[in-house]
Write a protein that holds these residues in place. Structure first.
Motif, short mmCIF file in Angstrom:
data_model
loop_
_atom_site.label_atom_id
_atom_site.label_comp_id
_atom_site.label_asym_id
_atom_site.label_seq_id
_atom_site.Cartn_x
_atom_site.Cartn_y
_atom_site.Cartn_z
N ILE A 1 -13.38 -0.44 19.65
CA ILE A 1 -12.83 0.88 19.34
C ILE A 1 -11.42 0.74 18.76
N ALA A 2 -10.63 -0.19 19.32
CA ALA A 2 -9.28 -0.40 18.81
C ALA A 2 -9.32 -0.91 17.37
N LEU A 3 -10.25 -1.83 17.07
CA LEU A 3 -10.40 -2.32 15.70
C LEU A 3 -10.83 -1.19 14.76
N ASN A 4 -11.75 -0.35 15.22
CA ASN A 4 -12.20 0.79 14.42
C ASN A 4 -11.04 1.74 14.14
N ASP A 5 -10.22 2.02 15.16
CA ASP A 5 -9.09 2.94 14.99
C ASP A 5 -8.07 2.37 14.01
N LEU A 6 -7.83 1.07 14.09
CA LEU A 6 -6.90 0.44 13.17
C LEU A 6 -7.43 0.51 11.73
N ALA A 7 -8.73 0.32 11.57
CA ALA A 7 -9.34 0.42 10.24
C ALA A 7 -9.18 1.82 9.67
N VAL A 8 -9.34 2.84 10.51
CA VAL A 8 -9.16 4.22 10.06
C VAL A 8 -7.72 4.46 9.63
N ALA A 9 -6.76 3.92 10.40
CA ALA A 9 -5.35 4.08 10.03
C ALA A 9 -5.06 3.38 8.71
N LEU A 10 -5.66 2.22 8.48
CA LEU A 10 -5.49 1.52 7.20
C LEU A 10 -6.08 2.31 6.05
N SER A 11 -7.20 2.98 6.30
CA SER A 11 -7.81 3.82 5.27
C SER A 11 -6.88 4.96 4.89
N ASP A 12 -6.25 5.59 5.91
CA ASP A 12 -5.31 6.68 5.64
C ASP A 12 -4.12 6.17 4.83
N ARG A 13 -3.63 4.96 5.20
CA ARG A 13 -2.47 4.43 4.47
C ARG A 13 -2.87 4.06 3.04
N TYR A 14 -4.08 3.53 2.86
CA TYR A 14 -4.54 3.20 1.51
C TYR A 14 -4.55 4.46 0.62
N ASP A 15 -5.01 5.58 1.20
CA ASP A 15 -5.04 6.83 0.44
C ASP A 15 -3.65 7.23 -0.04
N LEU A 16 -2.62 6.85 0.73
CA LEU A 16 -1.25 7.20 0.37
C LEU A 16 -0.60 6.19 -0.57
N THR A 17 -0.92 4.91 -0.39
CA THR A 17 -0.19 3.85 -1.11
C THR A 17 -1.01 3.11 -2.15
N GLY A 18 -2.35 3.08 -1.98
CA GLY A 18 -3.18 2.34 -2.91
C GLY A 18 -3.11 0.83 -2.76
N LEU A 19 -2.64 0.34 -1.60
CA LEU A 19 -2.52 -1.10 -1.38
C LEU A 19 -3.91 -1.72 -1.21
N GLU A 20 -4.26 -2.66 -2.09
CA GLU A 20 -5.58 -3.29 -2.05
C GLU A 20 -5.79 -4.09 -0.77
N ASP A 21 -4.72 -4.70 -0.25
CA ASP A 21 -4.84 -5.47 0.99
C ASP A 21 -5.33 -4.60 2.14
N ASP A 22 -4.86 -3.34 2.18
CA ASP A 22 -5.29 -2.42 3.23
C ASP A 22 -6.79 -2.15 3.15
N PHE A 23 -7.30 -2.02 1.91
CA PHE A 23 -8.73 -1.73 1.73
C PHE A 23 -9.58 -2.89 2.22
N ALA A 24 -9.19 -4.11 1.84
CA ALA A 24 -9.96 -5.29 2.26
C ALA A 24 -9.88 -5.48 3.77
N GLU A 25 -8.70 -5.26 4.34
CA GLU A 25 -8.52 -5.42 5.78
C GLU A 25 -9.34 -4.38 6.55
N ARG A 26 -9.42 -3.17 6.01
CA ARG A 26 -10.23 -2.11 6.63
C ARG A 26 -11.66 -2.56 6.80
N ILE A 27 -12.26 -3.16 5.78
CA ILE A 27 -13.64 -3.61 5.85
C ILE A 27 -13.79 -4.79 6.81
N ARG A 28 -12.84 -5.72 6.77
CA ARG A 28 -12.89 -6.88 7.67
C ARG A 28 -12.85 -6.44 9.13
#
Length: 195
Positions: free
Chosen positions: A106-133
């Motif tokens: 659940i903690a990993l899932n929550d962190l992935a959701v937070a990375l998705s939100d940040r990607y929407d704001l910043t467009g950082l590709e690293d965040d997108f790849a990390e979200r899936i991992r």
């Protein structure tokens, strides 16, 4: 000062009360004050103590409740960045505190959701790849009752990436996961099984 437990307890009680009131009233000021108080509590607790670790995980959960669109004058990117930084620490603490694999998922899932939100704001590709991992790792660890949520988040992430990259691997993986989850539910093996 660190180690001042007598001051930390009432601040923690007030922070929890404000957080609870935020969930009822959706008052951004309550959430902000709750976050500030939890930060203050962390400064008062010994950094290697069990209570400090528990409060750090609580702060992760409070920060993940932040809705950047509810307060246009705030700095949402800063808050989301803090949530991600603390979530990474919280992951190590989760293991130290001997949380179950399900809790870690659940903690990993929550962190992935937070990375998705940040990607929407910043467009950082690293965040997108990390979200899936992170979602793939969460799927390996999660209990049956959490599987549907993690699978759906991973399916959405893979399809989002497919729309941008046209990677057939992403499309195939998302389709396979969706079919597997639909089969489990229709057979009555999953938490969202059909009656």
């Amino acid at each position: 000062r660190p180690g001042d437990l007598e001051r930390a307890r009432p601040l923690s009680i007030l922070a929890n009360a404000l957080n609870a009131r935020y969930h009822r009233s959706r008052s951004v000021s309550d959430l902000k004050e709750s976050i500030q108080l939890f930060r203050g509590v962390l400064k008062l607790l010994p950094s290697r103590s069990l209570e400090h670790d528990r409060k750090l995980i609580t702060l992760v959960e409070v920060l993940n409740a932040w809705n950047p669109h509810s307060d246009p004058e705030s700095d949402p990117e800063g808050d989301l960045t803090e949530s991600n930084q603390i979530s990474r620490k919280g992951m190590a603490l989760t293991l130290m505190l001997e949380y179950s694999y399900s809790r870690r998922a659940i903690a990993l899932n929550d962190l992935a959701v937070a990375l998705s939100d940040r990607y929407d704001l910043t467009g950082l590709e690293d965040d997108f790849a990390e979200r899936i991992r992170l979602l793939r790792e969460a799927l390996e660890l999660c209990a049956p009752e959490a599987r549907n949520m993690v699978v759906m988040n991973l399916v959405v992430a893979l399809r989002d990436r497919y729309r941008r990259t046209r990677s057939e691997d992403d499309l195939a993986e998302s389709t396979r996961l969706f079919r597997e989850e639909s089969t489990l539910c229709s057979r009555g093996d999953g938490p969202n099984a059909l009656p």
